[in-house]
Write an enzyme that holds these catalytic residues in place. Structure first.
Site, mmCIF file in Angstrom:
data_model
loop_
_atom_site.group_PDB
_atom_site.id
_atom_site.type_symbol
_atom_site.label_atom_id
_atom_site.label_comp_id
_atom_site.label_asym_id
_atom_site.label_seq_id
_atom_site.Cartn_x
_atom_site.Cartn_y
_atom_site.Cartn_z
ATOM 1 N N GLY C 14 -3.592 -2.023 -0.328
ATOM 2 C CA GLY C 14 -4.056 -2.902 0.740
ATOM 3 C C GLY C 14 -5.092 -3.870 0.213
ATOM 4 N NE ARG C 75 0.840 -0.416 1.299
ATOM 5 C CZ ARG C 75 -0.442 -0.037 1.217
ATOM 6 N NH1 ARG C 75 -0.816 0.852 0.345
ATOM 7 N NH2 ARG C 75 -1.343 -0.550 2.038
ATOM 8 C CG ASP C 106 -7.074 8.177 -3.519
ATOM 9 O OD1 ASP C 106 -7.497 8.401 -4.654
ATOM 10 O OD2 ASP C 106 -6.907 9.070 -2.652
ATOM 11 C CB THR C 129 -9.980 0.572 -0.392
ATOM 12 O OG1 THR C 129 -9.766 1.040 0.960
ATOM 13 C CG2 THR C 129 -10.988 1.513 -1.043
ATOM 14 C CG ASP C 131 -9.559 2.650 4.448
ATOM 15 O OD1 ASP C 131 -9.766 1.988 5.483
ATOM 16 O OD2 ASP C 131 -8.429 2.982 4.074
ATOM 17 C CG ASP C 133 -11.274 6.486 1.646
ATOM 18 O OD1 ASP C 133 -11.264 5.509 0.869
ATOM 19 O OD2 ASP C 133 -10.252 6.972 2.137
ATOM 20 N NE ARG C 175 -2.752 3.980 7.907
ATOM 21 C CZ ARG C 175 -2.105 3.148 7.097
ATOM 22 N NH1 ARG C 175 -1.371 3.632 6.118
ATOM 23 N NH2 ARG C 175 -2.218 1.859 7.249
#
Lengths: 327, 327, 327, 327
Positions: C14, C75, C106, C129, C131, C133, C175
């Site tokens: 992403g 992807r 990741d 990213t 996110d 995380d 997500r």
């Protein structure tokens, strides 16, 4: 130790985005703990005048996202005198205020400490200044917002610099420190950054600009902190224009100025301010006084204000080199 | 009339947000009509130097939302001479350019007309300037964007003005005209607006500011067009500070400067620029020359450039009164 | 160890604001060290297809402030197979690429490690990213920008929620993780935040919302991470509407969606991305491989990618409590 | 005719940026004329409940730049009945309100007219709706702001669409009308725009998208008004996905939603709202009733509300063609 029952909250010194978020957090945390809260308007000036206002949950609703400070701010000469602080302390006592959360920069914290020591009032400080130079916290409330505001302006100026192959000197805030300038330099792709922490070598600067502008006939951005050794962007421009080699270089100056102090705080400043306002009340409840709350390595940390005072946080000099490397 | 086969596009004068959207529209419309398109870089300076670049669909992809101008802009003294225009015309002929779409302000349009008349080149102008003072169009490309940029800055300054009960003099662009200043005044809730079209009565201004600041001990914003009679915000501030009544009023000046020229264009400017770039090519195809395309009462309208020239569009004086009434 | 002479750069997974700033830094640092640089387009898909492009200083000029990624992303299922990676490695060798800087999340880092181990290619990862995380860095490239974009939307929705006394469920990205949701909750003054890391207790949620909405007949904002246990804001709204007590509550859902991935990166993301892109090349030069560069406590830190993998960074649960306390 | 002495102001229907600027202008103009002003909260619902609040200069200070409406809005079924309007009129008379300024859309204006005719109350309407579809004014309050908000989101989505070569369907507001969609289409460089005023020919749409996506393997943006014939972006996406030719096209949907209603109004909306709020009071003072104030060709114009009703303003179909031509 006397039980805490009623605290005062104030903002002082230059205003910074996020101050309202910090007020909100302090007020709501205090109310949640059963304390009463008094807002002190116009900083120490208002404290001396007894310009106090009772605060409840709704007093701080819908202010999280607002720039400025609903309690207003001011600079007070009177508060620097013992007599001034005496009058202020009398007002606090008359209003039953046991403890203070003060939000501001270096001078604000110093004033609070003196008041606290002289009149036995508990004080906890929150670092609120766009300059980011306070020791004891990785970041100050308002820095991230001011930085983004400055950077958005630099992006816009880049458009017009490119369109005309111009040299732009852009002055950002920072009387004593280059935090905003440095991050703007990297973030804005500046060719050069001038900060108060470094000597300004006009010879080297001229040479570098001339080599940049001639080699590619392109635009250049120089970010100048207002406290630069030579005295800001306008002075640098004058020094450049003295040189005949700069006759053909269309050189412009923009001083971003007070725009950087206002506007809705960024996410980061809102979270930071909320955490610190909350932590300040927590510190008071735990019996601390004369300390500043800060975030260091992502944890809340208390630092005695006497250690904060007059001790500047250092900029990251690696960022200077990185700017030169990447531009 | 000779059949059109190859046109040139250029931007000249001060850059304005939306110029890229206009270039894109002109290029794509021309390509859709089977024409070839040449981009002329750096305005008339590039025309004299033969700084030309072939353009296709992809040359203008992803530029619609960008500030500045991908063709760059410049001011050219040489083009004001007959000899300069001769050299320019030779380059055009060498490149087979029959017709021009020129995007810019007053001076740009004037230059195009002279070139067209002297060398029998068809020219159509698009009004591109943040100043909005061109006769023949309700709005110029860039005005709406510059206005919103200025207004966002004023909103931010209002935060800090309120926090400190300050008087702010904010200088916006407009050397000869008050369009930006007027709309900023109403949109920013300014207490006073000073524009080049009106005499600046310092006595009345002082009186009004004093009455505003004393009655409520509050902040005030004065918006000053750079071309104000006294010479801008800094001059006004100096005149105020001479008066002892202003000793207690914390007066600050911010000159917004070149920030107003850059940035991504607003929706309105993108639509306007797209319509005008398209209409300019349409006008050339229909055989027009020496005209400027504009939008009047929401319709495309052609105006002979000779009528545009030196004829200023009037600001709406009712807005001045409205500012005073509402502040 | 073989001397490094030519490196590849790619973005995968992403996209995130700041990826371009990271590409720019890696490219310019590499060039400054005398290395050659190859851009690999469309991530691993492009690597398998041999979609390579030579990069110089100008390839990355004026991209620092742009969202998205100039190298594009994709992807690739094929790259998850040994055969796919073999084809990729052949292309790398054919192009003389010794080492890679990969920018992504990741899965991107995992793919790079496998490729590196199987084919003896040095790889260094940059955490890109929204996110936030990834283990091994305090912040990932894109997080701060996505957060601010989400927050600006929440501020706007707050206006209309207040105007109509409505309940708004706002779904933000995340997500598997609640970083964006949590900071949006505090920064947006949300009354409730639902994140994947916590069970969703619909009973408690209903009760809290009803008490909020009835007590003051006011608006409420609930921030929901897309990976919330119940499956996002729409699902939560349906569960609420089943309850008759919610008949009188005007409940609306907004899914912010892909808007959060785009836009110009914030100052913080630009500085972070520039530091990490630079550090990645430095790590390669120092002979590292199979590591991710990150910023931990404001210093660059290398973490073996095998430790990053499948190991989530924990959200700060104190922020959940703070949201509830302050709202 | 009875002398005017006390007027009511309300906002009703969907909120729109600029409503506060309109309230401010109406209140301040009325006060300047020596009238008293009553704010009616929550539109007609509040009128029926007697939810009135006295307004002075300070009630409307610092709201010019705020989204939403400080008077709040609501939809009222009761007001559609004669009995409802009777109760409302009783409250107005009890509070001595002679005349009303109502700010809102079609339904709001209709309600005001009925009330005015049945109970002999002077009413003047201001067109406040982001949809821009009201007859009698070139632009409605809130349209320009909503449009810019939508466009900023589209710009961000374009970044991520480009990075991944995706097809994005972006749904913007407009249940019955395509004003926002059309301007977003041109301003956002959309490849296709679907509006309620046109039949949705799925065959042609599929063909065009496939040709766009295959020819250049690039991203595409389709802007869909929520009131599109097929029922919005999600429905269109489902129809596309049925086709096997779309299996390889990564298709995403984003519904911008209520974000478009909030946020600080643009310069244009602030000026428009200020002019109209002022003009509405002026119209009441001149004895008008049952009219809407609008701006037509840059002049204030009064239109009988009965003519506004149910009569849609037409979109400019040329803009549809222009989008296709330029994309």
């Amino acid at each position: 130790m006397k039980e805490l029952s009623r605290i005062g909250v104030l903002t002082s010194g230059g205003d910074a985005p996020g101050m309202n978020a910090c007020i909100r957090a302090a007020v709501r945390r205090a109310l949640a703990e059963g304390l009463e809260v008094v807002g002190i308007r116009r900083g120490y000036a208002g404290m001396i005048d007894g310009d106090f206002v009772e605060m409840d949950r709704l007093s701080v609703s819908n202010i999280l996202q607002q720039g400025g400070t609903i309690l207003k701010s001011a600079r007070s000469k009177a508060f620097r005198t013992k007599e001034g602080r005496e009058r202020a302390a009398e007002h606090l006592k008359a209003h039953g205020v046991d403890a203070l959360v003060v939000i501001g920069g270096d001078g604000t914290l110093e004033g609070a400490t003196r008041l606290g020591e002289e009149h036995n009032i508990a004080v906890v400080g929150c670092p609120g200044t766009i300059d980011n130079d306070l020791f004891g916290t990785d970041e100050t409330i308002g820095f991230d917002s001011a930085l983004n505001t400055a950077l958005e302006s630099i992006d816009k100026i880049r458009d017009t610099a490119d369109a005309h192959d111009r040299l732009f000197l852009i002055e950002v805030m920072g009387r004593d420190t280059g935090f905003i300038a440095l991050s703007c330099g990297i973030g804005g792709g500046a060719e050069l950054v001038l900060i108060p922490e470094m000597l300004t070598d006009m010879g080297a600067i001229k040479e570098r600009i001339l080599s940049l502008m001639s080699s590619q006939s392109r635009s250049s951005i120089v970010v100048v902190a207002e406290g630069d050794e030579l005295g800001g962007a306008q002075k640098i421009a004058e020094a450049l224009r003295e040189e005949s080699a700069f006759d053909d270089i269309d050189t412009r100056v923009t001083v971003l100025g007070h725009v950087q102090r206002g506007g809705s705080p960024t996410a980061r400043d809102r979270v930071l301010a909320s955490r610190l306002g909350n932590a300040a009340v927590e510190a008071l409840l735990e019996g601390h006084s004369g300390v500043m709350v800060g975030i260091v390595n992502n944890d809340v940390k208390l630092t005695p204000i006497r250690n904060v005072w007059g001790r500047k946080k250092e900029v990251d000099y690696d960022l200077l080199q990185l700017t030169a490397l990447l531009s």
